[in-house]
Motif scaffolding. Structure first.
Motif, PDB file in Angstrom:
ATOM      1  N   SER A  11       0.979  -1.218   0.183  1.00 19.40           N
ATOM      2  CA  SER A  11       0.029   0.118   0.065  1.00 19.40           C
ATOM      3  C   SER A  11       0.758   1.232   0.049  1.00 19.40           C
ATOM      4  CB  SER A  11      -0.759   0.009   1.238  1.00 19.40           C
ATOM      5  OG  SER A  11      -0.136  -0.072   2.457  1.00 19.40           O
ATOM      6  N   LYS A  38      -1.336  -6.549  14.820  1.00 11.20           N
ATOM      7  CA  LYS A  38      -1.517  -5.246  14.087  1.00 11.20           C
ATOM      8  C   LYS A  38      -0.346  -4.147  14.447  1.00 11.20           C
ATOM      9  CE  LYS A  38      -6.577  -5.074  13.512  1.00 11.20           C
ATOM     10  NZ  LYS A  38      -6.741  -6.309  13.908  1.00 11.20           N
ATOM     11  N   ASN A  44      -6.511   0.770  16.388  1.00 12.49           N
ATOM     12  CA  ASN A  44      -7.364   0.555  15.427  1.00 12.49           C
ATOM     13  C   ASN A  44      -8.476   0.924  16.005  1.00 12.49           C
ATOM     14  OD1 ASN A  44      -6.985  -2.070  16.655  1.00 12.49           O
ATOM     15  ND2 ASN A  44      -8.669  -2.673  15.127  1.00 12.49           N
ATOM     16  N   GLU A  48      -9.441   5.074  12.595  1.00 14.79           N
ATOM     17  CA  GLU A  48     -10.025   4.179  11.436  1.00 14.79           C
ATOM     18  C   GLU A  48      -8.928   4.273  10.530  1.00 14.79           C
ATOM     19  OE1 GLU A  48     -13.424   4.210   8.157  1.00 14.79           O
ATOM     20  OE2 GLU A  48     -13.669   5.744   9.632  1.00 14.79           O
ATOM     21  N   GLY A  49      -8.740   2.818  10.081  1.00 13.73           N
ATOM     22  CA  GLY A  49      -7.557   2.799   9.037  1.00 13.73           C
ATOM     23  C   GLY A  49      -6.318   2.248   9.602  1.00 13.73           C
ATOM     24  N   ALA A  50      -5.910   2.215  10.785  1.00 18.75           N
ATOM     25  CA  ALA A  50      -4.777   1.688  11.605  1.00 18.75           C
ATOM     26  C   ALA A  50      -4.857   0.279  11.789  1.00 18.75           C
ATOM     27  CB  ALA A  50      -4.864   2.343  12.812  1.00 18.75           C
ATOM     28  N   ASP A  51      -5.312  -0.502  10.564  1.00 14.17           N
ATOM     29  CA  ASP A  51      -5.281  -1.859  10.668  1.00 14.17           C
ATOM     30  C   ASP A  51      -4.065  -2.546  10.152  1.00 14.17           C
ATOM     31  OD1 ASP A  51      -8.058  -2.289  11.889  1.00 14.17           O
ATOM     32  OD2 ASP A  51      -8.836  -1.497  10.147  1.00 14.17           O
ATOM     33  N   HIS A  52      -3.100  -1.841   9.597  1.00 14.30           N
ATOM     34  CA  HIS A  52      -1.957  -2.435   9.131  1.00 14.30           C
ATOM     35  C   HIS A  52      -1.124  -3.293   9.993  1.00 14.30           C
ATOM     36  CE1 HIS A  52      -0.893   1.535  10.595  1.00 14.30           C
ATOM     37  NE2 HIS A  52       0.484   1.115  10.615  1.00 14.30           N
ATOM     38  N   ASP A 183       2.612   4.416   9.085  1.00 14.47           N
ATOM     39  CA  ASP A 183       1.709   4.859  10.020  1.00 14.47           C
ATOM     40  C   ASP A 183       1.009   6.034   9.357  1.00 14.47           C
ATOM     41  OD1 ASP A 183       2.513   2.840  11.407  1.00 14.47           O
ATOM     42  OD2 ASP A 183       3.403   4.015  13.048  1.00 14.47           O
ATOM     43  N   HIS A 185       0.665   6.808   6.301  1.00  9.54           N
ATOM     44  CA  HIS A 185      -0.434   6.514   5.277  1.00  9.54           C
ATOM     45  C   HIS A 185      -1.641   6.225   5.698  1.00  9.54           C
ATOM     46  CE1 HIS A 185      -1.550   4.719   1.460  1.00  9.54           C
ATOM     47  NE2 HIS A 185      -1.603   3.616   1.773  1.00  9.54           N
ATOM     48  N   HIS A 186      -1.647   5.187   6.796  1.00  5.68           N
ATOM     49  CA  HIS A 186      -2.820   4.774   7.138  1.00  5.68           C
ATOM     50  C   HIS A 186      -3.491   5.485   8.208  1.00  5.68           C
ATOM     51  CE1 HIS A 186      -2.567   0.783   5.278  1.00  5.68           C
ATOM     52  NE2 HIS A 186      -1.168   0.836   5.472  1.00  5.68           N
ATOM     53  N   VAL A 187      -2.791   6.431   9.091  1.00  9.97           N
ATOM     54  CA  VAL A 187      -3.518   7.310   9.909  1.00  9.97           C
ATOM     55  C   VAL A 187      -3.059   8.800   9.415  1.00  9.97           C
ATOM     56  CG1 VAL A 187      -3.785   7.981  12.406  1.00  9.97           C
ATOM     57  CG2 VAL A 187      -3.024   5.640  11.688  1.00  9.97           C
TER      58      VAL A 187
END
Length: 433
Positions: A11, A38, A44, A48-52, A183, A185-187
């Motif tokens: 991603s 995780k 998470n 929202e989105g902090a599931d990597h 991090d 990117h996802h948050v």
């Protein structure tokens, strides 16, 4: 060994390929477990989105290690050997295999029961298991890989190759570079890097210090990016890793685990079992422990887990412990006294300690260089690089040291009573009574 390279669709970096020996390590049970861990623990549940996962991060760190090795190799008189490259790449991809469930929270859990365990210890144990099955890895290579993960590889390398020890574990390494980029990117609402942190590797070189040791140095024009990386770590601790709601959620999850420990729940696989607080002492058992432990507890018929299941139900429904008070001083004694008066654990406390940007950056062990006339590389200090860059560095956020008190009850009146108690306590201290 599977001779095919490993193709990854990521991603953050898009498509990239890793060598066949990385595939051999990645396809083991020890590594595949990282898909169920995780990266940001319980964050998470707040962001929202902090599931990597640690799986994605570990592959990303390995990819960056390869990129950095390529950059350094362009200017080395003695090129990086295939053996050296393999050691660095394997150390990068395997560096996190020893993490417990919910990231660093598991270390906090174990400490309560007298353990001083850190995930690096388990990483080395599991890495040895993985490497022992890779017949082409020599004993010397295995020791170097494990030492790289522990940040001790300099002791095993000749001075001219010390720079290899700093790729996986140092103040500016591929681990930190990947997780901050990933991090963000996802948050995305915490930081927005001006450009990818990994770009600082593009002009990285190897220099020899006066004592004959080699080290990685960075171009002075990349000072802003290195400084931004230091600030990013501080901002993520403030806005995510140690966010008040995240810390409250951690306390709830810890209470779930403490309840399981209290009633004697044992984690079992393949005929072996152990209390949760001691699973890390058995690598063959620990390698199966991951974030799904809460699902296992939720479906368990073990007697006495009612409170743990109630807390898990609350978490699943988006209900957290309620923050009621913040203090610059430790309120541990007052928390214990209030719970004693209530005859039950109504309040709990978390600590929040975050260095300022400048404190973080001042402690960075990083050296810069500039190209002198004739193409000679001249090493310069952080202060010199800062002055040459002529940038207005980000305003420093002050150091944060505080203690946050939470109410465990869902009853509004109970929450208000607890809040009033601590506010009145603070006022009485302020008034000198």
């Amino acid at each position: 060994m599977d001779q095919s390279n490993l193709t990854v669709q990521d991603s953050v970096y898009g498509f990239y390929c890793l060598p066949a020996y990385i595939r051999s390590a990645v396809e083991t049970e020890e590594f595949l477990r990282l898909k169920r861990l995780k990266q940001l623990g319980v964050s998470n549940l707040t962001f929202e989105g902090a599931d990597h996962t640690r799986f994605e991060h570990s592959l990303g760190a390995c990819y960056l290690a390869g990129k950095l090795l390529d950059s350094l190799n362009l200017h080395l008189e003695q090129p990086i050997s295939e053996s050296e490259r393999m050691c660095v790449m394997l150390a990068a991809v395997l560096h996190d295999v020893g993490h417990g469930p919910f990231s660093h929270m598991w270390e906090k859990f174990v400490e309560v029961y007298g353990g001083h365990w850190r995930h690096e210890e388990a990483s080395v144990q599991l890495v040895r298991q993985v490497l022992d099955r890779m017949e082409y890895i020599t004993e010397q290579q295995r020791e170097i890989i494990c030492a790289m993960i522990q940040g001790k590889a300099s002791d095993l390398l000749i001075p001219e190759r010390h720079f290899l020890a700093h790729i996986v574990s140092s103040d500016v390494d591929v681990d930190r570079c990947d997780y901050l980029q990933r991090d963000s990117h996802h948050v995305p609402n915490i930081i927005r890097p001006s450009r990818p942190f990994s770009e600082m590797f593009d002009r990285a070189r190897v220099a020899t210090t006066v004592d004959g040791r080699s080290k990685i140095v960075y171009h002075w024009e990349d000072f802003p990016l290195v400084y931004e990386m230091a600030c990013a770590r501080q901002e993520f601790h403030r806005g995510c890793y140690q966010d008040g709601e995240v810390l409250g959620t951690e306390l709830m999850m810890l209470d779930v685990l403490h309840e399981a420990e209290r009633v004697g729940f044992r984690f079992s696989r393949n005929g072996k079992s152990e209390l949760l607080s001691k699973v890390h002492s058995q690598p063959d058992l620990f390698m199966y422990l991951d974030d799904t432990i809460v699902d296992e507890l939720a479906s368990s018929s073990h007697p006495g887990l009612e409170k743990a299941k109630e807390l898990m139900k609350r978490l699943k429904g988006g209900e957290r412990y309620t923050e009621i008070f913040r203090s610059p001083v430790d309120m541990k004694d007052e928390v214990e006294r209030y719970n004693f008066l209530q005859q039950k654990p109504i309040v709990v406390q978390a600590s929040r300690c975050i260095k300022s940007n400048e404190q973080w950056f001042t402690n960075f062990n990083v050296t810069f260089y500039k190209v002198a006339p004739g193409g000679r590389m001249e090493l310069i200090s952080i202060e010199k690089a800062r002055s040459l860059s002529k940038i207005n560095v980000q305003k420093s956020v002050n150091e944060i040291k505080e203690y946050i008190t939470y109410c465990t009850s869902t009853v509004l009146q109970v929450q208000q009573n607890a809040k009033n108690y601590f506010i009145n306590l603070r006022n009485s201290v302020s008034n000198g009574s």
